[in-house]
Every structure is written in structure tokens, then in C-alpha cells.
Design a protein around this motif. Structure first.
Motif, short mmCIF file in Angstrom:
data_model
loop_
_atom_site.label_atom_id
_atom_site.label_comp_id
_atom_site.label_asym_id
_atom_site.label_seq_id
_atom_site.Cartn_x
_atom_site.Cartn_y
_atom_site.Cartn_z
N ASP A 262 -14.77 -23.48 11.09
CA ASP A 262 -14.54 -24.37 9.95
C ASP A 262 -15.46 -25.58 10.00
N ASN B 179 -8.79 -30.22 12.02
CA ASN B 179 -10.08 -30.56 11.44
C ASN B 179 -9.98 -31.51 10.26
N ASP B 180 -8.88 -31.43 9.50
CA ASP B 180 -8.74 -32.32 8.34
C ASP B 180 -8.75 -33.78 8.78
N PHE C 30 -12.47 -34.77 9.26
CA PHE C 30 -13.21 -34.98 8.02
C PHE C 30 -12.69 -36.20 7.25
N ALA D 48 -18.85 -24.47 8.85
CA ALA D 48 -18.86 -24.19 7.41
C ALA D 48 -18.86 -25.46 6.58
N ARG D 49 -18.23 -26.51 7.12
CA ARG D 49 -18.12 -27.76 6.37
C ARG D 49 -19.18 -28.79 6.76
#
Length: 314
Positions: free
Chosen positions: A286, A214-215, A218, A289-290
């Protein structure tokens, strides 16, 4: 309803899905119906239907000779879109490709989609053909996705090939994005520049290639925003089912798998389905949430594992 409207009106992270037309003659359309009916209780806002160009096959004849045949293995995208939207009341997103189709064929297909009430498309370059498709003297082609986006944008203004008389056709266009860089882009900056061109040409949202970190998604979103790309960027998720996908997914989609995920799959290949499902569930939690606007699942027509994930978020 347009995908852009679904996104702008959403009060929470949405879920969308992508299905693949069955192989020609191998599976009845009822299989697709079954997938859609399993998704219905979870209020899918839209479903993408992939498109596949023809490919070259080598066929052995009864006399032992070999002949070449151009064959479309997965027809039916427009028909499936029509069923999804008109039978089930779910917005359908038809994939439209550059590779394997002329601009004239694309225009005809878009007019037909518009006739069926389809408002949404995903404009893609598509995989390279495995044969040299002959283009007629009176035909033109879109070389890249941005060319396709420009063609569709012209149709919004009532501009058609050869001055065809037809009312303006206004599709909500999505395009693909690549958090780990498209394999044909020289670097990430050029990768983002290409996306910016597609958005400037008329694309209204982005669906990313699948990723497992996921990083990276983003970071990609941040880089796009810094470049002035402000349309919604929807993360694409694939649920791993077998340990063999450790090799096939990076080879086919030019992505990396995180070390932790790889280590688990190597240590316990017999539990790959459980590991993949839990990894995807953690990703989805995640992403929500983000603040991801939507989570797009690449079903590949295997809906069971995805259903087990989304039921925890409804």
C-alpha cells in the motif's frame, strides 16, 4: 552518497534498513556482516546503525555488596558504519544522540565519522538516561534534537566549539517523525511544530516512528505538508514476530495497534510470525502504491522476515 540524493534520484520506492550493534561481548561482528550480506542482493541504498548511551547498572560483588557501574551495553556504531560503507559500499547512516553525550563529544564523533567518509546521520534526542550524568564545567549539552541539528548545521559553516580549527563538515541530516504523536508533545499540532523547527534548522528528511496503520502515516504527511514541511517523510515499518509484542511495542514506542491486527494475534498467538509478516507485506504494498519515497525497516537484527517481504517487490 547522501540520503537526500538517493531519494531525489530514485525512480521507484526505495528500501532502507536499521540495525543494532550487538550487546557488548555477546555477539561477534560477523553477525552484523551476515545481515548485511543477506541484504546485498536487494541493493540496499543505505543502512542505519543505532547509537546507545551508557546506562547505570547495579552489580553484585563477590563479597555480596552492591555497587553501581556506568556501562555502555552496545558500543561500536562508528566502527560498524565504517565497515558498511568501506567494506560493502553501502551508505551508512549513524545515529547521533543528545542524551548521554556532550556537544564536545558529539563534535568529536562527527569529525571522526567525516574522516571515515560517512556523509549521513540521523539526529535524535534519545531515551532518557537512568542516572544523573555529570557534565564538566567546560562542556555543554544538546537538550533536544533541534539543538543537535543546529550544532551540526554550524559545522557545515565551519563553526566548531571553542573555535576549533577544522574544515567545514557537511552531513546529510535526517530526523525522527511521529505519525501518532511523540509522547512528550502536548498535542499533534505541537508535535508537527517541533518537526518543522528541526527541518528549518537543517534536517533534510524524516524517518517516522514505526506504525501499523498506513492511514495514520498519510494523514501525518498531509498535516506536515499543510504546515510547510516539504522534505521527504519516510515511513518506518516493524514486522511483528511474537504475540508478546502486543504489549511491548505500545509500551516502549507509544503507538497503537489496529483492532484487526490485535484480534488476529489474540486469536492465533502461535501464528504471530506469519500474521506479522503478512500485515507488514500489505503495508508495504500500500505504501508503494500510494507513493511513499522509501520504506524503512526496523530490523532489530532479525532479517529473515524482512527478506521474505522485500523479495516480492524487487
Amino acid at each position: 552518497m547522501r540520503v537526500s540524493d538517493h531519494l531525489s534520484q530514485a525512480k521507484k520506492t526505495l528500501f532502507s534498513y536499521e540495525i543494532v550493534p550487538p550487546l557488548r561481548g555477546s555477539t561477534p561482528i560477523t553477525e552484523i556482516f551476515s545481515i548485511i550480506e543477506k541484504l546485498l542482493p536487494y541493493d540496499p541504498k543505505w543502512i542505519n546503525v543505532t547509537t546507545h548511551a551508557s546506562s547505570l547498572l547495579y552489580v553484585e560483588n563477590s563479597d555480596g555488596t552492591i555497587s553501581k557501574r556506568i556501562h555502555k551495553k552496545r558500543p561500536g556504531t562508528m566502527g560498524i558504519c565504517g565497515v558498511i560503507q568501506n567494506k560493502y559500499g553501502i551508505d551508512a547512516v549513524a545515529h547521533v544522540l543528545c542524551q548521554g553525550f556532550s556537544q564536545q563529544e558529539t563534535e568529536d564523533a562527527l569529525i571522526e565519522l567525516n574522516y571515515m567518509g560517512i556523509e549521513n546521520i540521523l539526529a535524535l534526542k534519545g531515551d532518557n538516561l537512568n542516572y544523573n550524568r555529570q557534565i564538566a564545567d567546560n562542556e555543554t549539552v544538546n537538550r533536544n534534537a533541534v539543538d543537535l541539528v543546529r550544532q551540526v548545521a554550524k559545522m557545515r559553516d565551519g563553526k566548531f566549539i571553542a573555535d576549533t580549527e577544522y574544515p567545514p563538515v557537511d552531513f546529510c541530516m535526517g530526523v525522527a517523525g511521529y505519525p501518532e504523536k511523540h509522547f512528550e508533545a502536548a498535542n499533534m499540532q505541537l508535535n508537527i511544530d517541533y518537526l518543522k523547527q528541526k527541518v528549518a534548522a537543517g534536517a533534510e528528511y524524516v524517518i517516522t516512528q514505526m506504525f501499523f496503520d498506513n492511514d495514520k502515516y498519510f494523514a501525518y504527511v498531509d498535516a506536515c505538508r499543510a504546515a510547510g514541511i516539504n522534505v521527504p517523510i519516510i515511513p518506518g515499518i516493524k514486522v511483528i514476530k511474537t504475540a508478546n509484542q502486543l504489549n511491548s511495542l505500545p509500551r516502549l514506542f507509544h503507538i497503537d495497534l489496529p483492532h484487526e491486527l490485535v484480534s488476529e494475534l489474540v486469536a492465533k498467538p502461535e501464528h504471530a510470525a506469519t500474521i506479522g509478516k503478512e500485515w507488514a507485506k500489505t503495508q508495504v504494498k500500500d505504501l508503494i502504491a500510494r507513493g511513499a519515497p522509501c520504506v524503512h525497516f526496523f530490523l532489530m537484527n532479525d532479517v529473515s522476515s524482512v527478506l521474505e517481504i522485500i523479495k516480492d517487490f524487487n
